[in-house]
Design an enzyme around this catalytic site. Structure first.
Site, PDB file in Angstrom:
ATOM      1  N   LYS A 225      19.719   7.484  10.309  1.00 23.51           N
ATOM      2  CA  LYS A 225      19.009   9.162  10.107  1.00 23.51           C
ATOM      3  C   LYS A 225      19.400   9.462   9.350  1.00 23.51           C
ATOM      4  O   LYS A 225      19.224  11.396   8.587  1.00 23.51           O
ATOM      5  CB  LYS A 225      19.747   9.858  11.447  1.00 23.51           C
ATOM      6  CG  LYS A 225      19.097   9.579  12.680  1.00 23.51           C
ATOM      7  CD  LYS A 225      17.797  10.749  12.980  1.00 23.51           C
ATOM      8  CE  LYS A 225      17.020  11.075  14.044  1.00 23.51           C
ATOM      9  NZ  LYS A 225      16.047  11.738  14.332  1.00 23.51           N
TER      10      LYS A 225
ATOM     11  N   SER B  69      16.954   0.817  15.096  1.00 24.61           N
ATOM     12  CA  SER B  69      17.413   2.263  15.279  1.00 24.61           C
ATOM     13  C   SER B  69      18.205   2.955  14.842  1.00 24.61           C
ATOM     14  O   SER B  69      18.837   3.849  14.085  1.00 24.61           O
ATOM     15  CB  SER B  69      16.016   3.522  14.866  1.00 24.61           C
ATOM     16  OG  SER B  69      16.722   3.179  16.466  1.00 24.61           O
TER      17      SER B  69
END
Length: 419
Positions: free
Chosen positions: A57, A312
């Protein structure tokens, strides 16, 4: 530019990579021996769990904030997030020395709040409001309208998408082989849109597979409907990927770049988290395990192929470990809950333990209150079996010995209420 015409270009993603290069880690692309052997393929893991804020992110957040004008930077930024996006924005604010407000639900675990404060330092103010992400999101937008601060969306934004697309650029830089499959976790769709768009332009033969939690299949439902839909109810367990509505921009891009979307049950994700920890000492959050958990559904297709799974993130709260184990056992058919009506006589429980339980069965949960004015008293019992098929013998022995029971695993409403 209209959302249906926007598509992330190679040049934009390359510029984003140059913009964020001094801030992010170029995370490793690692060949995983155990997974490669299990699936008879070359399984590479793109380790975004090793990123500075322990998720990808940061890429999109920094790319977006770094592109703001001097005037916008002076006013500061606002975001709403209960997790990884908040940390990416906080770190970016600290590095760029601008003011940031992070709206988080009041229910956010303290560990995540502390992480955001740690990355943002004195540049960031954390505001805990409401019970849900939607509450925090709405109040963050209100703040932007009042103050003129820039809103940093977690996924539905061009610069965010292009920042996330830098993951694909690194993957293709770091391997000489042709990539046959890339598996990408999907929440709001920012990562899938950016990575998928880059692959389709640079490596069009690569099959791009999006992976969603089965309890929150917002992208698949939208693709099926032909337009973005809002799910009324979702399972929020995979908190890094459980959204009720994907982005308008991300939907239009994913519609073009995804070859398939694969839903994965939350219990299966939990099994994979435990396997990766026990076999490879890799600690990942539920969303981080999505891409790897999907491999089982493609076992025949990926055999002998080169496969990349994007891991992720690794922002997993240790207090969730027992829930992860429980969900895994339930999914694997190894944990079973019953309400058993015991005869209120001496020795009834002893009979159950000596005669009904198998030699490898284990009582992990037991609640019983004796009712003095009744012939039978209910007990709630959790039993862990060693093999999935052992449950058949357990149920048979209960019935043969006259124990009346209700099986809770098949009664989700009652199960959620009691367990």
């Amino acid at each position: 530019m209209a959302s249906d015409k926007y598509f992330p270009q190679i040049q934009s993603i390359t510029r984003a990579k140059r913009r964020i290069n001094d801030i992010i880690l170029q995370t490793p692309l690692q060949l995983n021996f155990n997974l490669s052997e299990e699936f008879q393929a070359n399984i590479y893991l793109k380790r975004e769990d090793l990123q500075l804020v322990r998720s990808y992110k940061l890429r999109g957040a920094y790319n977006k904030i770094a592109k703001l004008s001097a005037e916008e930077r002076k006013k500061g930024v606002v975001c709403a997030s209960a997790g990884n996006h908040a940390q990416g924005v906080a770190y970016s604010c600290s590095k760029l020395d601008i003011k940031g407000k992070i709206y988080m639900p009041a229910t956010t675990p303290k560990q995540k709040v502390r992480q955001v404060e740690m990355f943002g330092k004195e540049n960031v103010e954390v505001i805990l409001v409401g019970d849900t992400y939607d509450d925090a999101h709405n109040l963050a937008l209100e703040d932007c309208q009042k103050t003129g601060m820039a809103f940093i969306h977690p996924f539905d934004d061009k610069e965010i998408i292009e920042g996330q697309g830098t993951v694909a650029l690194e993957i293709l830089q770091d391997t000489k082989e042709e990539i046959d499959f890339v598996f990408i976790p999907i929440g709001g769709g920012g990562l899938a849109a950016g990575v998928g768009a880059y692959f389709k332009q640079i490596s069009p033969s690569t099959k791009v597979i999006g992976v969603e939690p089965a309890g929150a299949p917002s992208m698949q439902k939208s693709l099926d409907a032909g337009h973005v839909v809002t799910l009324e109810k979702i399972d929020k367990f995979v908190d890094g990927a459980a959204v009720q509505r994907v982005g308008n921009l991300t939907f239009e891009i994913c519609k073009e770049v995804l070859d398939k979307v694969q839903p994965v049950p939350e219990g299966k994700i939990c099994t994979k988290i435990l396997e990766l920890y026990n076999r490879d000492a890799i600690v990942i959050e539920p969303a981080g395990a999505l891409s790897i958990a999907a491999l089982d559904y493609f076992r025949d297709e990926i055999k002998g192929k080169n496969v990349v799974c994007i891991v992720s993130g690794s922002n997993n709260d240790i207090t969730r470990t027992e829930e992860i184990k429980e969900r895994s056992l339930l999914y694997e058919g190894l944990m079973h809950y019953f309400i058993v009506r015991f005869p209120q006589r001496a020795g009834a429980l002893k009979t159950f333990v000596d005669v009904v339980l198998g030699p490898n069965d284990d009582i992990t949960h037991f609640e019983y209150s004796k009712k003095t004015n009744r012939e039978k008293g209910p007990a709630m019992i959790g039993i862990e079996v060693q093999k999935k098929e052992d449950i058949n013998g357990l149920i048979q022995r209960m019935e043969e010995n006259g124990f009346v029971y209700e099986y809770l695993n098949d009664n989700p409403d009652l199960f959620q209420f009691l367990i």
